[in-house]
Design an enzyme around this catalytic site. Structure first.
Site, PDB file in Angstrom:
ATOM      1  N   ASP A 184      -2.067 -13.355  -1.103  1.00 36.14           N
ATOM      2  CA  ASP A 184      -1.883 -11.926  -1.376  1.00 36.14           C
ATOM      3  C   ASP A 184      -0.483 -11.479  -0.937  1.00 36.14           C
ATOM      4  O   ASP A 184       0.236 -10.801  -1.681  1.00 36.14           O
ATOM      5  CB  ASP A 184      -2.975 -11.157  -0.620  1.00 36.14           C
ATOM      6  N   LYS A 192       3.071 -10.209  -3.193  1.00 32.67           N
ATOM      7  CA  LYS A 192       3.895  -9.006  -2.928  1.00 32.67           C
ATOM      8  C   LYS A 192       5.352  -9.396  -2.716  1.00 32.67           C
ATOM      9  O   LYS A 192       6.267  -8.729  -3.211  1.00 32.67           O
ATOM     10  CB  LYS A 192       3.335  -8.274  -1.704  1.00 32.67           C
ATOM     11  N   GLY A 240       0.796  -1.235   0.000  1.00 33.82           N
ATOM     12  CA  GLY A 240       0.000   0.000   0.000  1.00 33.82           C
ATOM     13  C   GLY A 240       0.819   1.270   0.000  1.00 33.82           C
ATOM     14  O   GLY A 240       1.493   1.608  -0.977  1.00 33.82           O
TER      15      GLY A 240
HETATM   16  N1  HSE Z   1      -5.943  -7.336   1.484  1.00 32.40           N
HETATM   17  C1  HSE Z   1      -4.643  -6.776   1.641  1.00 32.40           C
HETATM   18  C2  HSE Z   1      -4.302  -6.656   3.122  1.00 32.40           C
HETATM   19  C3  HSE Z   1      -4.457  -5.448   0.989  1.00 32.40           C
HETATM   20  O1  HSE Z   1      -5.101  -7.049   3.965  1.00 32.40           O
HETATM   21  O2  HSE Z   1      -3.230  -6.193   3.430  1.00 32.40           O
HETATM   22  C4  HSE Z   1      -4.436  -5.522  -0.501  1.00 32.40           C
HETATM   23  O3  HSE Z   1      -3.418  -6.363  -0.936  1.00 32.40           O
END
Ligand code: HSE
Length: 435
Positions: free
Chosen positions: A206, A210, A139
Protein backbone atom coordinates in the site's frame (compact mmCIF):
# COMPACT_ATOMS: atom_id res chain seq x y z
CA UNK A 1 -25.11 32.30 -5.42
CA UNK A 2 -27.77 33.38 -7.89
CA UNK A 3 -25.37 33.76 -10.81
CA UNK A 4 -23.83 30.36 -10.19
CA UNK A 5 -23.63 28.09 -13.18
CA UNK A 6 -25.35 24.72 -13.18
CA UNK A 7 -24.66 22.30 -10.37
CA UNK A 8 -21.89 19.71 -10.62
CA UNK A 9 -23.59 16.32 -10.76
CA UNK A 10 -21.80 13.60 -8.87
CA UNK A 11 -22.09 9.82 -8.72
CA UNK A 12 -20.29 7.70 -6.13
CA UNK A 13 -19.31 4.08 -6.74
CA UNK A 14 -18.56 2.40 -3.41
CA UNK A 15 -20.01 3.55 -0.10
CA UNK A 16 -17.51 2.17 2.39
CA UNK A 17 -15.76 4.24 5.06
CA UNK A 18 -14.58 6.90 2.60
CA UNK A 19 -17.33 6.83 -0.04
CA UNK A 20 -20.00 6.94 2.69
CA UNK A 21 -18.33 9.90 4.37
CA UNK A 22 -18.05 11.79 1.06
CA UNK A 23 -21.79 11.25 0.53
CA UNK A 24 -22.62 12.43 4.05
CA UNK A 25 -20.46 15.54 3.64
CA UNK A 26 -22.04 16.40 0.28
CA UNK A 27 -25.48 16.13 1.80
CA UNK A 28 -24.89 17.72 5.20
CA UNK A 29 -22.56 20.55 4.17
CA UNK A 30 -24.21 21.66 0.96
CA UNK A 31 -23.91 25.38 1.53
CA UNK A 32 -20.26 25.75 2.54
CA UNK A 33 -19.22 23.26 -0.12
CA UNK A 34 -21.18 25.19 -2.78
CA UNK A 35 -19.41 28.38 -1.71
CA UNK A 36 -16.02 26.70 -1.98
CA UNK A 37 -16.90 25.07 -5.31
CA UNK A 38 -18.55 28.10 -6.87
CA UNK A 39 -21.61 26.05 -7.66
CA UNK A 40 -23.90 23.47 -6.11
CA UNK A 41 -22.52 19.96 -5.64
CA UNK A 42 -25.32 17.52 -6.26
CA UNK A 43 -25.06 13.83 -5.43
CA UNK A 44 -27.38 12.29 -8.00
CA UNK A 45 -26.54 8.58 -7.98
CA UNK A 46 -24.70 5.91 -6.01
CA UNK A 47 -23.76 2.29 -6.38
CA UNK A 48 -22.55 -0.02 -3.61
CA UNK A 49 -22.71 -3.62 -2.49
CA UNK A 50 -25.92 -3.45 -0.50
CA UNK A 51 -28.80 -1.03 -0.92
CA UNK A 52 -30.23 -2.06 2.44
CA UNK A 53 -27.39 -0.71 4.64
CA UNK A 54 -28.19 2.39 6.71
CA UNK A 55 -25.33 4.77 5.91
CA UNK A 56 -26.56 7.73 7.91
CA UNK A 57 -27.98 9.76 5.02
CA UNK A 58 -31.27 9.81 3.16
CA UNK A 59 -31.41 8.18 -0.26
CA UNK A 60 -34.68 9.98 -1.11
CA UNK A 61 -33.24 12.15 -3.88
CA UNK A 62 -30.38 9.89 -4.89
CA UNK A 63 -30.71 7.13 -7.48
CA UNK A 64 -29.44 3.66 -6.62
CA UNK A 65 -27.63 1.48 -9.17
CA UNK A 66 -26.78 -2.16 -8.60
CA UNK A 67 -23.88 -1.98 -11.05
CA UNK A 68 -21.34 0.86 -10.88
CA UNK A 69 -20.97 0.68 -14.66
CA UNK A 70 -24.56 1.94 -14.98
CA UNK A 71 -23.37 5.28 -13.57
CA UNK A 72 -21.27 5.85 -16.68
CA UNK A 73 -24.27 5.63 -18.98
CA UNK A 74 -26.11 8.45 -17.21
CA UNK A 75 -26.14 11.69 -19.20
CA UNK A 76 -26.70 13.74 -16.06
CA UNK A 77 -23.48 12.65 -14.29
CA UNK A 78 -20.42 14.93 -14.64
CA UNK A 79 -18.02 13.22 -12.28
CA UNK A 80 -17.68 9.71 -10.93
CA UNK A 81 -16.11 9.14 -7.54
CA UNK A 82 -14.49 5.70 -7.67
CA UNK A 83 -14.28 4.29 -4.14
CA UNK A 84 -14.32 0.57 -4.97
CA UNK A 85 -10.57 -0.08 -4.89
CA UNK A 86 -8.33 -2.74 -6.37
CA UNK A 87 -5.67 -2.63 -9.06
CA UNK A 88 -7.79 -4.70 -11.45
CA UNK A 89 -11.45 -5.48 -12.01
CA UNK A 90 -14.52 -3.30 -11.62
CA UNK A 91 -12.69 -0.17 -10.45
CA UNK A 92 -10.44 -0.13 -13.52
CA UNK A 93 -13.31 -1.04 -15.88
CA UNK A 94 -15.40 1.75 -14.39
CA UNK A 95 -12.62 4.32 -14.63
CA UNK A 96 -11.81 3.45 -18.25
CA UNK A 97 -15.49 3.51 -19.23
CA UNK A 98 -16.13 6.79 -17.42
CA UNK A 99 -13.19 8.60 -19.04
CA UNK A 100 -14.07 7.21 -22.48
CA UNK A 101 -17.57 8.51 -21.92
CA UNK A 102 -16.31 12.00 -21.13
CA UNK A 103 -16.83 11.87 -17.36
CA UNK A 104 -14.30 13.17 -14.87
CA UNK A 105 -13.03 10.58 -12.39
CA UNK A 106 -11.94 11.11 -8.80
CA UNK A 107 -10.45 8.07 -7.12
CA UNK A 108 -8.83 7.01 -3.85
CA UNK A 109 -7.50 3.90 -5.58
CA UNK A 110 -3.70 3.99 -5.17
CA UNK A 111 -3.24 0.48 -6.55
CA UNK A 112 -5.06 1.39 -9.76
CA UNK A 113 -3.08 4.59 -10.30
CA UNK A 114 0.27 2.97 -9.43
CA UNK A 115 -0.39 0.14 -11.93
CA UNK A 116 -2.45 1.81 -14.67
CA UNK A 117 -1.81 5.53 -14.11
CA UNK A 118 -0.16 6.15 -17.48
CA UNK A 119 -2.94 4.49 -19.48
CA UNK A 120 -5.68 6.21 -17.47
CA UNK A 121 -3.99 9.61 -17.69
CA UNK A 122 -3.80 9.16 -21.48
CA UNK A 123 -7.50 8.34 -21.57
CA UNK A 124 -8.24 11.43 -19.50
CA UNK A 125 -6.18 13.55 -21.89
CA UNK A 126 -7.79 12.10 -25.02
CA UNK A 127 -11.27 12.71 -23.67
CA UNK A 128 -10.65 16.12 -22.07
CA UNK A 129 -11.48 14.82 -18.63
CA UNK A 130 -9.90 15.23 -15.23
CA UNK A 131 -8.48 12.24 -13.40
CA UNK A 132 -7.82 13.21 -9.79
CA UNK A 133 -6.43 11.11 -6.94
CA UNK A 134 -5.46 13.33 -4.01
CA UNK A 135 -7.16 10.87 -1.65
CA UNK A 136 -5.04 7.97 -2.96
CA UNK A 137 -1.90 9.26 -1.23
CA UNK A 138 -1.55 9.90 2.50
CA UNK A 139 -5.25 10.48 3.20
CA UNK A 140 -5.75 14.00 4.49
CA UNK A 141 -2.28 15.30 3.63
CA UNK A 142 -2.49 17.25 0.36
CA UNK A 143 0.62 15.55 -0.96
CA UNK A 144 -0.43 15.39 -4.63
CA UNK A 145 -1.45 19.05 -4.70
CA UNK A 146 1.70 20.06 -2.86
CA UNK A 147 3.79 18.53 -5.64
CA UNK A 148 1.58 19.41 -8.60
CA UNK A 149 0.83 22.96 -7.56
CA UNK A 150 2.62 24.36 -4.53
CA UNK A 151 6.05 23.02 -5.48
CA UNK A 152 5.50 23.01 -9.27
CA UNK A 153 8.28 25.53 -9.84
CA UNK A 154 10.94 23.40 -8.17
CA UNK A 155 13.36 20.82 -9.42
CA UNK A 156 12.45 18.00 -7.03
CA UNK A 157 15.51 16.16 -5.72
CA UNK A 158 14.10 13.70 -3.18
CA UNK A 159 10.97 12.44 -1.45
CA UNK A 160 10.83 10.56 1.82
CA UNK A 161 7.64 9.50 3.50
CA UNK A 162 5.82 7.49 6.10
CA UNK A 163 2.88 6.45 3.99
CA UNK A 164 1.11 3.69 5.88
CA UNK A 165 -0.59 4.40 9.19
CA UNK A 166 -1.10 0.73 10.05
CA UNK A 167 2.63 -0.01 9.83
CA UNK A 168 3.55 3.17 11.67
CA UNK A 169 1.10 2.27 14.45
CA UNK A 170 2.50 -1.28 14.71
CA UNK A 171 6.14 -0.11 14.79
CA UNK A 172 5.39 2.65 17.30
CA UNK A 173 3.54 0.23 19.56
CA UNK A 174 6.29 -2.40 19.29
CA UNK A 175 8.84 0.21 20.34
CA UNK A 176 6.75 1.57 23.18
CA UNK A 177 5.58 -1.74 24.66
CA UNK A 178 8.40 -4.14 23.78
CA UNK A 179 5.86 -6.54 22.21
CA UNK A 180 6.63 -8.54 19.10
CA UNK A 181 5.15 -7.98 15.65
CA UNK A 182 2.57 -10.79 15.73
CA UNK A 183 1.11 -9.66 19.09
CA UNK A 184 0.82 -6.01 18.07
CA UNK A 185 -0.69 -6.94 14.71
CA UNK A 186 -3.30 -9.13 16.43
CA UNK A 187 -4.13 -6.29 18.82
CA UNK A 188 -4.35 -3.78 15.94
CA UNK A 189 -6.71 -6.12 14.09
CA UNK A 190 -8.84 -6.48 17.21
CA UNK A 191 -9.05 -2.67 17.53
CA UNK A 192 -9.91 -2.30 13.83
CA UNK A 193 -6.66 -0.46 12.98
CA UNK A 194 -5.38 -3.30 10.80
CA UNK A 195 -7.25 -5.32 8.18
CA UNK A 196 -8.05 -8.99 8.81
CA UNK A 197 -5.91 -9.66 5.71
CA UNK A 198 -3.01 -7.34 6.56
CA UNK A 199 -0.48 -8.10 3.82
CA UNK A 200 -1.13 -5.02 1.67
CA UNK A 201 -0.25 -2.88 4.65
CA UNK A 202 2.43 -4.85 6.51
CA UNK A 203 4.28 -5.99 3.39
CA UNK A 204 4.69 -2.38 2.28
CA UNK A 205 2.55 -2.69 -0.87
CA UNK A 206 0.00 0.00 0.00
CA UNK A 207 2.76 2.44 0.95
CA UNK A 208 4.74 1.62 -2.20
CA UNK A 209 1.69 2.34 -4.36
CA UNK A 210 1.59 5.82 -2.82
CA UNK A 211 5.33 6.34 -3.23
CA UNK A 212 5.09 5.29 -6.89
CA UNK A 213 2.44 7.96 -7.49
CA UNK A 214 4.37 10.70 -5.69
CA UNK A 215 7.61 9.83 -7.51
CA UNK A 216 5.81 10.01 -10.86
CA UNK A 217 4.60 13.54 -10.18
CA UNK A 218 7.79 14.74 -8.49
CA UNK A 219 10.22 13.50 -11.13
CA UNK A 220 8.03 13.59 -14.25
CA UNK A 221 8.07 9.85 -14.81
CA UNK A 222 5.45 7.24 -15.62
CA UNK A 223 4.10 5.54 -12.50
CA UNK A 224 5.75 2.14 -12.54
CA UNK A 225 4.96 0.05 -9.49
CA UNK A 226 6.87 -2.94 -10.88
CA UNK A 227 10.12 -0.95 -10.74
CA UNK A 228 9.85 -0.17 -7.02
CA UNK A 229 11.65 -2.06 -4.27
CA UNK A 230 8.99 -3.14 -1.76
CA UNK A 231 9.72 -4.54 1.67
CA UNK A 232 7.49 -4.60 4.72
CA UNK A 233 7.77 -4.75 8.48
CA UNK A 234 7.31 -8.48 9.24
CA UNK A 235 10.99 -9.21 9.95
CA UNK A 236 11.38 -6.66 12.73
CA UNK A 237 11.63 -8.04 16.26
CA UNK A 238 11.25 -6.35 19.61
CA UNK A 239 15.00 -6.72 20.15
CA UNK A 240 15.72 -4.57 17.07
CA UNK A 241 14.11 -1.56 18.73
CA UNK A 242 16.41 -1.93 21.72
CA UNK A 243 19.52 -2.09 19.56
CA UNK A 244 18.34 0.69 17.23
CA UNK A 245 17.71 2.93 20.21
CA UNK A 246 21.13 2.16 21.66
CA UNK A 247 22.66 3.18 18.33
CA UNK A 248 20.62 6.42 18.20
CA UNK A 249 17.99 5.33 15.68
CA UNK A 250 14.26 4.60 15.38
CA UNK A 251 12.75 1.93 13.12
CA UNK A 252 10.22 3.12 10.55
CA UNK A 253 8.71 1.95 7.27
CA UNK A 254 9.89 4.72 4.97
CA UNK A 255 9.59 5.28 1.24
CA UNK A 256 12.41 7.13 -0.48
CA UNK A 257 12.51 8.25 -4.10
CA UNK A 258 14.97 10.36 -6.04
CA UNK A 259 15.52 11.08 -9.73
CA UNK A 260 17.30 8.22 -11.47
CA UNK A 261 16.87 5.79 -8.58
CA UNK A 262 14.50 2.92 -7.93
CA UNK A 263 11.83 4.10 -5.46
CA UNK A 264 12.34 2.06 -2.29
CA UNK A 265 9.83 1.23 0.43
CA UNK A 266 11.76 -0.32 3.28
CA UNK A 267 11.81 -0.81 6.98
CA UNK A 268 14.82 1.25 7.93
CA UNK A 269 16.65 3.00 10.74
CA UNK A 270 16.29 6.77 10.98
CA UNK A 271 18.34 8.97 13.32
CA UNK A 272 16.26 9.83 16.41
CA UNK A 273 16.78 13.51 15.59
CA UNK A 274 15.23 13.30 12.11
CA UNK A 275 11.78 14.71 11.43
CA UNK A 276 10.29 11.45 10.20
CA UNK A 277 11.56 9.54 13.25
CA UNK A 278 9.26 11.71 15.39
CA UNK A 279 6.11 10.83 13.43
CA UNK A 280 4.38 8.22 15.56
CA UNK A 281 1.19 6.17 15.68
CA UNK A 282 -1.19 6.19 12.73
CA UNK A 283 0.12 9.48 11.33
CA UNK A 284 1.60 9.82 7.84
CA UNK A 285 4.27 12.32 6.78
CA UNK A 286 5.97 13.34 3.57
CA UNK A 287 9.23 15.27 3.22
CA UNK A 288 9.63 17.01 -0.11
CA UNK A 289 13.09 18.17 -1.18
CA UNK A 290 13.47 20.58 -4.06
CA UNK A 291 15.47 23.39 -5.53
CA UNK A 292 15.04 26.27 -4.72
CA UNK A 293 12.59 25.53 -1.85
CA UNK A 294 14.83 23.32 0.30
CA UNK A 295 12.72 20.90 2.29
CA UNK A 296 9.04 20.93 3.17
CA UNK A 297 7.46 18.56 5.68
CA UNK A 298 3.77 17.66 5.76
CA UNK A 299 2.27 15.56 8.58
CA UNK A 300 -1.30 14.43 9.04
CA UNK A 301 -3.85 11.66 9.19
CA UNK A 302 -3.25 9.17 6.38
CA UNK A 303 -6.42 7.14 6.60
CA UNK A 304 -10.02 7.10 7.80
CA UNK A 305 -13.25 8.58 6.55
CA UNK A 306 -12.69 12.15 7.70
CA UNK A 307 -9.14 12.57 6.41
CA UNK A 308 -9.66 10.79 3.12
CA UNK A 309 -13.01 12.42 2.35
CA UNK A 310 -11.33 15.80 2.88
CA UNK A 311 -9.01 14.97 -0.04
CA UNK A 312 -11.91 13.74 -2.21
CA UNK A 313 -13.85 16.95 -1.54
CA UNK A 314 -10.84 19.03 -2.57
CA UNK A 315 -10.76 17.16 -5.88
CA UNK A 316 -14.50 17.66 -6.37
CA UNK A 317 -14.05 21.38 -5.78
CA UNK A 318 -11.25 21.48 -8.38
CA UNK A 319 -13.50 19.78 -10.92
CA UNK A 320 -16.31 22.22 -10.12
CA UNK A 321 -13.93 25.10 -10.88
CA UNK A 322 -12.67 23.34 -14.03
CA UNK A 323 -9.13 23.35 -12.65
CA UNK A 324 -8.36 19.64 -12.33
CA UNK A 325 -5.06 19.96 -14.21
CA UNK A 326 -3.06 17.07 -15.62
CA UNK A 327 -2.99 13.87 -13.54
CA UNK A 328 0.81 13.77 -13.21
CA UNK A 329 1.37 17.49 -13.60
CA UNK A 330 2.48 17.30 -17.24
CA UNK A 331 1.26 15.72 -20.48
CA UNK A 332 1.68 11.94 -20.60
CA UNK A 333 3.95 12.27 -23.67
CA UNK A 334 6.42 14.17 -21.48
CA UNK A 335 6.58 11.55 -18.71
CA UNK A 336 9.83 9.55 -18.73
CA UNK A 337 10.03 5.76 -18.64
CA UNK A 338 11.53 4.99 -15.23
CA UNK A 339 13.24 1.78 -16.27
CA UNK A 340 14.81 3.25 -19.42
CA UNK A 341 16.66 6.05 -17.70
CA UNK A 342 20.41 5.74 -17.41
CA UNK A 343 21.66 5.29 -13.87
CA UNK A 344 18.42 3.85 -12.48
CA UNK A 345 19.42 1.75 -9.52
CA UNK A 346 19.33 1.42 -5.83
CA UNK A 347 21.49 3.84 -3.91
CA UNK A 348 24.11 2.31 -1.58
CA UNK A 349 23.41 2.89 2.12
CA UNK A 350 24.83 1.91 5.47
CA UNK A 351 23.00 -1.09 6.96
CA UNK A 352 21.93 -2.40 10.35
CA UNK A 353 22.40 -6.17 10.48
CA UNK A 354 21.21 -8.55 13.20
CA UNK A 355 22.42 -12.14 13.34
CA UNK A 356 21.19 -14.73 15.81
CA UNK A 357 24.32 -16.70 16.68
CA UNK A 358 25.43 -19.32 19.19
CA UNK A 359 27.56 -17.65 21.84
CA UNK A 360 30.76 -19.67 21.39
CA UNK A 361 34.40 -18.99 20.47
CA UNK A 362 35.13 -18.48 16.76
CA UNK A 363 31.72 -17.18 15.71
CA UNK A 364 33.01 -13.70 14.97
CA UNK A 365 35.88 -15.05 12.90
CA UNK A 366 33.42 -16.85 10.60
CA UNK A 367 31.23 -13.78 10.25
CA UNK A 368 34.04 -11.30 9.70
CA UNK A 369 35.73 -13.66 7.22
CA UNK A 370 32.64 -13.49 4.99
CA UNK A 371 32.45 -9.70 5.42
CA UNK A 372 36.08 -9.38 4.41
CA UNK A 373 35.56 -11.59 1.36
CA UNK A 374 32.75 -9.28 0.18
CA UNK A 375 34.69 -6.11 1.08
CA UNK A 376 32.00 -5.02 3.54
CA UNK A 377 33.26 -2.55 6.06
CA UNK A 378 31.78 -2.69 9.58
CA UNK A 379 31.19 0.52 11.46
CA UNK A 380 30.15 -0.92 14.84
CA UNK A 381 29.31 -4.24 16.43
CA UNK A 382 27.29 -5.08 19.56
CA UNK A 383 26.75 -8.35 21.29
CA UNK A 384 24.62 -8.01 24.33
CA UNK A 385 25.03 -10.22 27.36
CA UNK A 386 26.88 -13.46 27.65
CA UNK A 387 25.13 -16.80 27.29
CA UNK A 388 27.69 -19.51 26.49
CA UNK A 389 26.17 -22.11 24.19
CA UNK A 390 22.90 -20.18 23.83
CA UNK A 391 21.65 -18.12 20.90
CA UNK A 392 22.27 -14.37 21.23
CA UNK A 393 21.81 -11.36 18.98
CA UNK A 394 24.90 -10.01 17.26
CA UNK A 395 24.30 -6.58 15.75
CA UNK A 396 26.50 -4.72 13.29
CA UNK A 397 26.25 -1.49 11.40
CA UNK A 398 28.08 -1.29 8.08
CA UNK A 399 29.46 1.53 5.99
CA UNK A 400 27.71 2.26 2.68
CA UNK A 401 27.17 -0.87 0.64
CA UNK A 402 24.95 -2.12 -2.20
CA UNK A 403 22.12 -4.17 -0.74
CA UNK A 404 22.67 -6.97 -3.29
CA UNK A 405 26.25 -7.34 -2.13
CA UNK A 406 25.24 -7.30 1.52
CA UNK A 407 22.61 -9.99 0.95
CA UNK A 408 25.13 -12.20 -0.83
CA UNK A 409 27.28 -12.06 2.28
CA UNK A 410 24.33 -12.59 4.64
CA UNK A 411 23.15 -15.59 2.62
CA UNK A 412 26.60 -17.11 3.02
CA UNK A 413 26.52 -16.43 6.76
CA UNK A 414 23.24 -18.31 7.03
CA UNK A 415 25.10 -21.52 6.20
CA UNK A 416 27.58 -21.06 9.09
CA UNK A 417 26.70 -23.65 11.80
CA UNK A 418 26.70 -20.97 14.52
CA UNK A 419 24.23 -18.67 12.68
CA UNK A 420 20.80 -19.85 13.72
CA UNK A 421 18.27 -17.77 11.74
CA UNK A 422 18.04 -15.79 8.55
CA UNK A 423 19.78 -12.46 9.26
CA UNK A 424 17.74 -9.26 9.48
CA UNK A 425 19.12 -6.26 7.58
CA UNK A 426 17.69 -2.76 7.38
CA UNK A 427 19.14 0.28 5.60
CA UNK A 428 20.14 3.27 7.69
CA UNK A 429 18.92 6.52 6.17
CA UNK A 430 20.67 9.76 7.01
CA UNK A 431 18.75 12.51 8.76
CA UNK A 432 16.67 14.75 6.52
CA UNK A 433 19.32 14.62 3.84
CA UNK A 434 19.42 16.27 0.46
CA UNK A 435 19.64 14.14 -2.67
N1 HSE B 1 -4.35 1.15 5.05
C1 HSE B 1 -3.73 2.41 4.85
C2 HSE B 1 -2.95 2.81 6.10
C3 HSE B 1 -4.66 3.51 4.48
O1 HSE B 1 -2.92 2.05 7.07
O2 HSE B 1 -2.37 3.86 6.10
C4 HSE B 1 -5.22 3.38 3.11
O3 HSE B 1 -4.20 3.35 2.17
Amino acid sequence: MSEMSTSLKIAIAGLGVVGGEVARQLIKRQQPLALAAGRRLELVAVSARSAATDRGFSMDRIDWHDSPLELVARDDVDVIIEMIGGSEGVAVDLTRAALKNGKHVITANKAMIAHHGTELASLAEENNCFLLFESAVAGGIPAVKTLREGLAGNEMTRLAGILNGTCNYILTTMEQTGQDFADVLAEAQHLGYAEAEPSFDVDGIDAAHKLTILAAIAFGQKPDFAAALVQGIRDVSAVDFTFANQLGFRIKLVGVAAPGQVPRMQTCLLPLSSQLAKVNGVLNAVEFYGEPVGSVLAIGPGAGGGATSSAVLADIIDVAHDRGGMPFGRPVAQLADTTDQPGVGLADTPFYVRLMVVDEPGVLAGVTGILQKHMISVESMIQQGRAPGDVVALVMTTHEIASTKLWQALDEMTSLPSVKARPVAMPIFAADQEG
